[in-house]
Motif scaffolding. Structure first.
Motif, PDB file in Angstrom:
ATOM      1  N   ARG A 170      45.199  36.012  40.054  1.00  0.00           N
ATOM      2  CA  ARG A 170      44.900  36.759  38.825  1.00  0.00           C
ATOM      3  C   ARG A 170      43.398  36.843  38.568  1.00  0.00           C
ATOM      4  O   ARG A 170      42.926  37.802  37.952  1.00  0.00           O
ATOM      5  CB  ARG A 170      45.572  36.091  37.635  1.00  0.00           C
ATOM      6  N   PHE A 171      42.651  35.820  39.001  1.00  0.00           N
ATOM      7  CA  PHE A 171      41.228  35.756  38.673  1.00  0.00           C
ATOM      8  C   PHE A 171      40.312  35.655  39.882  1.00  0.00           C
ATOM      9  O   PHE A 171      39.096  35.709  39.730  1.00  0.00           O
ATOM     10  CB  PHE A 171      40.965  34.555  37.751  1.00  0.00           C
ATOM     11  N   ASP A 172      40.853  35.497  41.076  1.00  0.00           N
ATOM     12  CA  ASP A 172      40.028  35.286  42.254  1.00  0.00           C
ATOM     13  C   ASP A 172      39.711  36.615  42.936  1.00  0.00           C
ATOM     14  O   ASP A 172      40.620  37.368  43.297  1.00  0.00           O
ATOM     15  CB  ASP A 172      40.734  34.363  43.244  1.00  0.00           C
ATOM     16  N   ALA A 173      38.407  36.906  43.094  1.00  0.00           N
ATOM     17  CA  ALA A 173      37.941  38.093  43.817  1.00  0.00           C
ATOM     18  C   ALA A 173      38.526  39.377  43.243  1.00  0.00           C
ATOM     19  O   ALA A 173      38.920  40.277  43.980  1.00  0.00           O
ATOM     20  CB  ALA A 173      38.278  37.964  45.308  1.00  0.00           C
ATOM     21  N   VAL A 174      38.609  39.450  41.922  1.00  0.00           N
ATOM     22  CA  VAL A 174      39.110  40.667  41.290  1.00  0.00           C
ATOM     23  C   VAL A 174      38.008  41.721  41.293  1.00  0.00           C
ATOM     24  O   VAL A 174      36.825  41.423  41.365  1.00  0.00           O
ATOM     25  CB  VAL A 174      39.592  40.399  39.848  1.00  0.00           C
ATOM     26  N   GLY A 175      38.411  42.976  41.204  1.00  0.00           N
ATOM     27  CA  GLY A 175      37.466  44.074  41.367  1.00  0.00           C
ATOM     28  C   GLY A 175      36.831  44.554  40.085  1.00  0.00           C
ATOM     29  O   GLY A 175      37.220  45.584  39.542  1.00  0.00           O
ATOM     30  N   GLY A 176      35.867  43.821  39.566  1.00  0.00           N
ATOM     31  CA  GLY A 176      35.105  44.292  38.432  1.00  0.00           C
ATOM     32  C   GLY A 176      35.587  43.775  37.095  1.00  0.00           C
ATOM     33  O   GLY A 176      36.637  43.124  36.982  1.00  0.00           O
ATOM     34  N   LEU A 177      34.802  44.079  36.059  1.00  0.00           N
ATOM     35  CA  LEU A 177      35.093  43.566  34.725  1.00  0.00           C
ATOM     36  C   LEU A 177      36.373  44.149  34.144  1.00  0.00           C
ATOM     37  O   LEU A 177      37.070  43.469  33.376  1.00  0.00           O
ATOM     38  CB  LEU A 177      33.915  43.853  33.788  1.00  0.00           C
TER      39      LEU A 177
END
Length: 271
Positions: free
Chosen positions: A147-154
């Motif tokens: 859910r939070f690892d290496a997500v694409g942008g804000l």
């Protein structure tokens, strides 16, 4: 001339950061002490001891969706930004009852600050989000790491926060793998936001001497922390502010960029 800004600066660590910046900067510099209550902002400014830099109060509610952009447009390039605004919770608070406001202040307030002020950072600028050592994936069940690892942008971080918020509100989080202490996912999401922004800006920021990072001040002796832990031996806000001020005013270290920094060391994001 240096311009600095601290959010959530009426009391505690935020006020200590303002006082420390005012001491360390010079007469040509300005530190903006911000908070959402105009009376408390004015009282905080009036209560500060004399210092070389000028301190100005500014009303700024991070929960207001347009406030960060309006303030950034008003101030222009700000050299040092500390994102310290936080809604505090106590052991007796019902997470489902407070989660909307909590996420609005702590998380969406953080991403709005990043969106508004990061594009205006001058060369050598610093944008630091005050988080905690809870803000790493070590404190989250592995099934929730994606859910939070290496997500694409804000935008992706905001979407993950909104999903978590909804699950806390309707009770699914309690039945699932989420920790009961809402501070943990919130801090992880703050650090994830810093990492997501840094991933987009890394090369240019390094060329321009800009630092974007999260910072952990460690345990602090405040009334709110005292609701949860024995903080009788913990540093005061003024003492805890020292390492964060060093991060903001010292030389940029490449290993700090986009990371959660505690007492000068970058903490591992993953277990």
């Amino acid at each position: 001339m240096t311009i600095a800004l601290v959010t959530g600066a009426n009391q505690g660590l935020g006020l200590a950061l303002v006082a420390g910046l005012a001491r360390r900067l010079g007469p040509q510099d300005t530190v903006y002490l911000t908070g959402r209550n105009p009376d408390r902002v004015a009282a905080a400014v009036a209560g500060l001891p004399p210092a070389p830099a000028q301190v100005r109060g500014e009303v700024f509610d991070v929960a207001d969706p347009g406030a960060a952009e309006r303030l950034a447009e008003k101030l222009g390039a700000v050299d040092i930004v500390f994102g310290n605004a936080v809604m505090r919770v106590g052991p007796g608070d019902d997470p489902a009852a407070i989660i909307d406001e909590y996420a609005e202040v702590n998380n969406f307030g953080t991403t709005r600050l990043l969106r508004a002020f990061a594009p205006r950072l001058p060369d050598g600028g610093r944008l630091i989000v005050v988080a905690s050592s809870f803000g790493t994936l070590h404190h989250l069940a592995p099934v929730l790491h994606p859910r939070f690892d290496a997500v694409g942008g804000l935008d992706a971080v905001d979407a993950a926060v909104a999903r978590w918020r909804d699950e806390v509100r309707d009770g699914r989080a309690r039945a699932g793998a989420w920790p009961g202490f809402v501070n943990i996912p919130s801090k992880i999401a703050q650090v994830a936001a810093v990492r997501a922004l840094a991933a987009e800006r890394r090369d240019d920021d390094r060329r321009r001497g800009i630092l974007i990072a999260a910072a952990c001040p460690g345990m602090i002796n405040t009334p709110t922390s005292g609701l949860w832990w024995d903080v009788s031996g913990a540093p005061s806000p003024d003492e805890a502010a020292g390492a964060l001020l060093d991060l903001a005013l010292g030389e940029v270290r490449a290993e700090h960029y986009g990371e959660l920094v505690r007492f000068g060391d970058a903490l591992p994001w993953k277990p």
